[in-house]
Design a protein around this motif. Structure first.
Motif, PDB file in Angstrom:
ATOM      1  N   ASP A 174     -11.382   3.971  -1.892  1.00  0.00           N
ATOM      2  CA  ASP A 174     -10.110   3.438  -1.410  1.00  0.00           C
ATOM      3  C   ASP A 174     -10.170   1.923  -1.246  1.00  0.00           C
ATOM      4  O   ASP A 174      -9.173   1.228  -1.432  1.00  0.00           O
ATOM      5  CB  ASP A 174      -9.733   4.086  -0.074  1.00  0.00           C
ATOM      6  CG  ASP A 174      -9.455   5.576  -0.212  1.00  0.00           C
ATOM      7  OD1 ASP A 174      -9.051   5.992  -1.306  1.00  0.00           O
ATOM      8  OD2 ASP A 174      -9.649   6.313   0.770  1.00  0.00           O
TER       9      ASP A 174
ATOM     10  N   ARG B  61      -1.548   8.997   1.880  1.00  0.00           N
ATOM     11  CA  ARG B  61      -1.515   9.204   3.323  1.00  0.00           C
ATOM     12  C   ARG B  61      -0.789  10.506   3.663  1.00  0.00           C
ATOM     13  O   ARG B  61       0.172  10.903   2.988  1.00  0.00           O
ATOM     14  CB  ARG B  61      -0.811   8.033   4.014  1.00  0.00           C
ATOM     15  CG  ARG B  61      -1.661   6.785   4.099  1.00  0.00           C
ATOM     16  CD  ARG B  61      -0.856   5.603   4.593  1.00  0.00           C
ATOM     17  NE  ARG B  61      -0.265   5.831   5.894  1.00  0.00           N
ATOM     18  CZ  ARG B  61      -0.885   5.642   7.064  1.00  0.00           C
ATOM     19  NH1 ARG B  61      -2.145   5.259   7.076  1.00  0.00           N
ATOM     20  NH2 ARG B  61      -0.254   5.845   8.198  1.00  0.00           N
TER      21      ARG B  61
ATOM     22  N   THR C 138      -9.904   1.891   5.423  1.00  0.00           N
ATOM     23  CA  THR C 138      -9.729   3.042   4.540  1.00  0.00           C
ATOM     24  C   THR C 138     -10.706   4.143   4.947  1.00  0.00           C
ATOM     25  O   THR C 138     -11.533   3.968   5.851  1.00  0.00           O
ATOM     26  CB  THR C 138      -9.961   2.660   3.075  1.00  0.00           C
ATOM     27  OG1 THR C 138     -11.368   2.409   2.874  1.00  0.00           O
ATOM     28  CG2 THR C 138      -9.174   1.410   2.697  1.00  0.00           C
TER      29      THR C 138
ATOM     30  N   VAL D 264      -7.506  -3.954   6.628  1.00  0.00           N
ATOM     31  CA  VAL D 264      -7.143  -2.642   6.108  1.00  0.00           C
ATOM     32  C   VAL D 264      -8.365  -1.739   6.242  1.00  0.00           C
ATOM     33  O   VAL D 264      -9.432  -2.046   5.700  1.00  0.00           O
ATOM     34  CB  VAL D 264      -6.715  -2.716   4.630  1.00  0.00           C
ATOM     35  CG1 VAL D 264      -6.354  -1.326   4.106  1.00  0.00           C
ATOM     36  CG2 VAL D 264      -5.542  -3.676   4.460  1.00  0.00           C
TER      37      VAL D 264
ATOM     38  N   ASN E 144      -4.104   5.606  -0.072  1.00  0.00           N
ATOM     39  CA  ASN E 144      -4.490   6.223   1.193  1.00  0.00           C
ATOM     40  C   ASN E 144      -5.239   5.205   2.059  1.00  0.00           C
ATOM     41  O   ASN E 144      -6.157   4.527   1.585  1.00  0.00           O
ATOM     42  CB  ASN E 144      -5.382   7.437   0.932  1.00  0.00           C
ATOM     43  CG  ASN E 144      -5.534   8.305   2.168  1.00  0.00           C
ATOM     44  OD1 ASN E 144      -4.707   8.261   3.061  1.00  0.00           O
ATOM     45  ND2 ASN E 144      -6.578   9.097   2.197  1.00  0.00           N
ATOM     46  N   TYR E 145      -4.848   5.075   3.308  1.00  0.00           N
ATOM     47  CA  TYR E 145      -5.544   4.175   4.234  1.00  0.00           C
ATOM     48  C   TYR E 145      -5.399   4.709   5.643  1.00  0.00           C
ATOM     49  O   TYR E 145      -4.521   5.537   5.928  1.00  0.00           O
ATOM     50  CB  TYR E 145      -4.992   2.750   4.130  1.00  0.00           C
ATOM     51  CG  TYR E 145      -3.533   2.607   4.527  1.00  0.00           C
ATOM     52  CD1 TYR E 145      -3.160   2.352   5.844  1.00  0.00           C
ATOM     53  CD2 TYR E 145      -2.522   2.717   3.581  1.00  0.00           C
ATOM     54  CE1 TYR E 145      -1.835   2.227   6.217  1.00  0.00           C
ATOM     55  CE2 TYR E 145      -1.187   2.587   3.936  1.00  0.00           C
ATOM     56  CZ  TYR E 145      -0.848   2.345   5.250  1.00  0.00           C
ATOM     57  OH  TYR E 145       0.462   2.217   5.617  1.00  0.00           O
TER      58      TYR E 145
ATOM     59  N   VAL F  60      -7.527  -0.566  -2.980  1.00  0.00           N
ATOM     60  CA  VAL F  60      -6.732  -1.564  -2.258  1.00  0.00           C
ATOM     61  C   VAL F  60      -6.938  -2.945  -2.869  1.00  0.00           C
ATOM     62  O   VAL F  60      -5.978  -3.697  -3.081  1.00  0.00           O
ATOM     63  CB  VAL F  60      -7.093  -1.571  -0.765  1.00  0.00           C
ATOM     64  CG1 VAL F  60      -6.425  -2.754  -0.057  1.00  0.00           C
ATOM     65  CG2 VAL F  60      -6.684  -0.264  -0.106  1.00  0.00           C
TER      66      VAL F  60
ATOM     67  N   LEU G 143       0.830  -1.210   0.000  1.00  0.00           N
ATOM     68  CA  LEU G 143       0.000   0.000   0.000  1.00  0.00           C
ATOM     69  C   LEU G 143       0.859   1.252   0.000  1.00  0.00           C
ATOM     70  O   LEU G 143       0.578   2.223  -0.719  1.00  0.00           O
ATOM     71  CB  LEU G 143      -0.918  -0.006   1.223  1.00  0.00           C
ATOM     72  CG  LEU G 143      -1.954  -1.132   1.325  1.00  0.00           C
ATOM     73  CD1 LEU G 143      -2.833  -0.932   2.545  1.00  0.00           C
ATOM     74  CD2 LEU G 143      -2.804  -1.219   0.080  1.00  0.00           C
TER      75      LEU G 143
ATOM     76  N   VAL H  98      -3.519  -0.525   9.039  1.00  0.00           N
ATOM     77  CA  VAL H  98      -3.344  -1.921   8.624  1.00  0.00           C
ATOM     78  C   VAL H  98      -2.983  -2.702   9.878  1.00  0.00           C
ATOM     79  O   VAL H  98      -1.975  -2.420  10.518  1.00  0.00           O
ATOM     80  CB  VAL H  98      -2.233  -2.084   7.573  1.00  0.00           C
ATOM     81  CG1 VAL H  98      -2.064  -3.559   7.213  1.00  0.00           C
ATOM     82  CG2 VAL H  98      -2.543  -1.287   6.314  1.00  0.00           C
TER      83      VAL H  98
ATOM     84  N   VAL I 290     -10.961  -5.622   3.815  1.00  0.00           N
ATOM     85  CA  VAL I 290     -10.806  -4.207   3.493  1.00  0.00           C
ATOM     86  C   VAL I 290     -12.175  -3.543   3.635  1.00  0.00           C
ATOM     87  O   VAL I 290     -13.143  -3.994   3.019  1.00  0.00           O
ATOM     88  CB  VAL I 290     -10.273  -4.002   2.062  1.00  0.00           C
ATOM     89  CG1 VAL I 290      -9.875  -2.550   1.845  1.00  0.00           C
ATOM     90  CG2 VAL I 290      -9.108  -4.934   1.774  1.00  0.00           C
TER      91      VAL I 290
ATOM     92  N   THR J  59     -14.255   0.486   4.904  1.00  0.00           N
ATOM     93  CA  THR J  59     -14.112   1.872   5.319  1.00  0.00           C
ATOM     94  C   THR J  59     -14.207   1.975   6.833  1.00  0.00           C
ATOM     95  O   THR J  59     -14.660   1.048   7.508  1.00  0.00           O
ATOM     96  CB  THR J  59     -15.190   2.765   4.689  1.00  0.00           C
ATOM     97  OG1 THR J  59     -16.458   2.451   5.282  1.00  0.00           O
ATOM     98  CG2 THR J  59     -15.272   2.570   3.189  1.00  0.00           C
TER      99      THR J  59
END
Length: 569
Positions: A330, A485, A325, A323, A280-281, A334, A274, A284, A393, A395
């Motif tokens: 996003d 990020r 986001t 992950v 952008n995240y 990913v 990533l 993790v 993954v 949000t």
């Protein structure tokens, strides 16, 4: 030898069910009473000689608060079948003068020690987990009256239980066969809950009697949770895992330390992928499934069959990465990036599955990944060779909903009468959060489309470009790129300083000769790279080996040279 069942009410105002099986297992008595005197009177003829009385009520309660150890143990094993125990403790009014069950046993002259070999004895039983084992149920039957349960449901579930009982107890040829037939007819014709309530205690008493008979005839298939000192519960044992499942659990435990190392490596892998792509995240994180959690999952059954016959391969979330986001775009980025960088064996969008069912609820992207050929030989990922990991993954809003829902519904205890209301509220919350996710995405897209406002100069001795100014500049330079990020903007401004670039004008002059379209074609992005990654590639195209040799790039020089070869064609 008589096997007697007592579905004992905790007070004398409510009915208590009584049932007696003869030595052949035939029902010879079934009735409902209220007082201890009536219990003693009805059972007098059956407790004079050898007998085992199975009582559905606490016989031994020593703890001041909370649950007894036996109740905790039963709940741990049977929670997944919705057959947990209600807590018994001395703080409850019904136990202030000692358990009623103990008083009844004393009056009948019964030994309450579950290990006793005496001819006349009593044991504490619990019908719900017993029916799960005896009749192979996926969950307990819902014949008890609780808020939200209609008469039709209660009647149907009670009739199911009676049918199961008839498969193990001779209800026809015993002296009280007619009474059982009358109970069934009462259930079949019942139109009110109160009519069912009269019957259920007596049916439970028959179940108790059979559990006592089962424990007497099959001690090797019976489990005693707890002991006489702190209280106990006797119930038929859950089916033991097959030899293959037991072996898998032992093997998993033996390799757990190695898996923990692999878990750390897969988190590092996903994070590096990533970061390198400038995606952008928020966070993790990862975990390696504990041995206890693996054993619990390996032991799950459906329709009487193991859900994971080969646990070591069938349970694919032994290594897990999550992950989080900011927005849904996003999540897509990913997922696309991982598909480009590692081997993806499975990709499921749980949110789409929920939507296809016409409802709101759990939303998360689940990918099953393994190392690609290039990384198989790298020592940094040695622990991942031949393994798979599950990457979730979602949000930050989807994560908040999932964590809260899991904590309340699974780790907590939702009273069944409140379940429909909770379901409605969780659905409402899921719909609102999906709307909020969409609005956040719209806000970000609108900001991308708008020209960046000039930054207010701030006196600063740091010669590096201010990260916020750089972010605004790159938003205009690469309008189609995703945000990176916040710390990545600061990181690449340090690389710009190494190149002697300390102003946006100087950066603009450096980038002007480059063609973003040409770089995109050479790099052949299979995912939407972040703005910092786009700048990173542009600087690599302009400065070549000089950029690779920067002090700030020492940790990734090999990777940059591979990218430089692609840029040069």
């Amino acid at each position: 030898m008589h096997h007697i069942g007592i579905d004992l009410a905790w007070g004398e105002r409510q009915p208590t069910g009584l049932a007696v099986l003869d030595e052949d297992g035939a029902l010879v008595h079934v009735s409902a009473v209220r007082t201890d005197d009536e219990i003693a009177e009805r059972l007098a003829a059956y407790v004079e000689g050898p007998c085992l009385v199975a009582v559905d009520a606490p016989l031994v309660v020593r703890n001041e608060t909370g649950s007894r150890p036996a109740e905790k143990a039963v709940t741990r094993d049977f929670r997944r079948f919705e057959a947990g125990c209600h807590p018994s403790n001395l703080a409850k009014p019904e136990f202030r003068d000692g358990p009623r069950g103990a008083r009844v046993c004393k009056r009948l002259g019964l030994d309450m020690d579950p290990r006793s070999g005496r001819a006349r004895r009593a044991i504490e039983v619990y019908p719900h987990p017993a029916t799960v084992v005896l009749f192979g149920l996926e969950r307990t039957l819902k014949y008890k009256d609780k808020r939200g349960r209609e008469v039709e449901l209660l009647r149907g579930e009670l009739l199911r239980l009676m049918t199961y009982v008839e498969s193990v107890v001779d209800t026809d040829t015993g002296r009280d066969g007619g009474a059982w037939a009358a109970l069934r007819q009462a259930v079949e014709t019942a139109t009110r809950k109160s009519q069912l309530r009269v019957v259920e205690d007596q049916v439970d008493a028959v179940v108790c009697a059979y559990v006592g008979r089962f424990a007497d005839l099959h001690p090797d298939r019976t489990t005693v949770y707890g002991d006489l000192a702190e209280g106990y519960i006797v119930t038929p044992s859950l089916p033991d895992e097959s030899a293959a499942i037991r072996s898998a659990i032992q093997a998993y435990a033996a390799q757990h330390s190695e898996l923990s190392v692999a878990g750390e490596q897969v988190v590092a892998l996903v994070t590096s992928i990533l970061d390198e792509a400038g995606i952008n995240y928020l966070t993790v994180t990862g975990r390696t499934k504990s041995v206890a959690s693996f054993a619990e999952k390996a032991g799950r059954v459906r329709d009487g069959q193991p859900m994971y016959p080969a646990p070591l391969t069938d349970i694919t979330d032994q290594l897990g990465v999550r992950v989080i986001t900011y927005v849904q775009d996003d999540v897509e980025a990913v997922a696309g990036l991982l598909a480009d960088q590692v081997v993806v064996h499975d990709d499921r969008d749980m949110g789409q599955q929920t939507a296809r069912e016409g409802r709101w609820g759990y939303a998360s992207r689940h990918l099953l990944v393994a190392l690609d050929a290039a990384r198989e030989s790298q020592a940094a990922y040695a622990g991942l060779r031949g393994r798979v990991a599950q990457v979730q993954v979602r949000t930050v809003l989807q994560h908040a909903w999932a964590e809260f829902e899991h904590d309340i519904r699974y780790k907590g205890s939702v009273p069944e009468e409140h379940a429909p209301e909770f379901d409605r509220r969780f659905t409402l919350a899921a719909g609102l959060l999906e709307l909020a996710d969409r609005e956040f995405s719209t806000i970000r897209e609108r900001l991308r489309a708008e020209p960046a406002a000039p930054a207010t100069p701030v006196a600063d001795d740091d010669p590096r470009l201010e990260p916020r100014e750089l972010a605004a500049f790159l938003a205009g330079q690469y309008a189609d790129a995703g945000w990176s990020r916040t710390d990545h903007y600061a990181w690449i401004s340090g690389l710009l300083l190494e190149l002697g670039i300390t102003s946006l004008d100087e950066l603009g002059d450096v980038l002007r000769p480059t063609s973003s379209m040409a770089i995109n074609e050479r790099m052949d992005y299979r995912y939407p790279p972040g703005a910092v990654r786009r700048l990173d590639d542009a600087l690599l195209a302009v400065f070549g080996e000089r950029y690779v040799d920067l002090h700030g790039n020492a940790h990734r020089a090999g990777l940059l040279r591979q990218r430089l070869e692609k840029l040069r064609g």
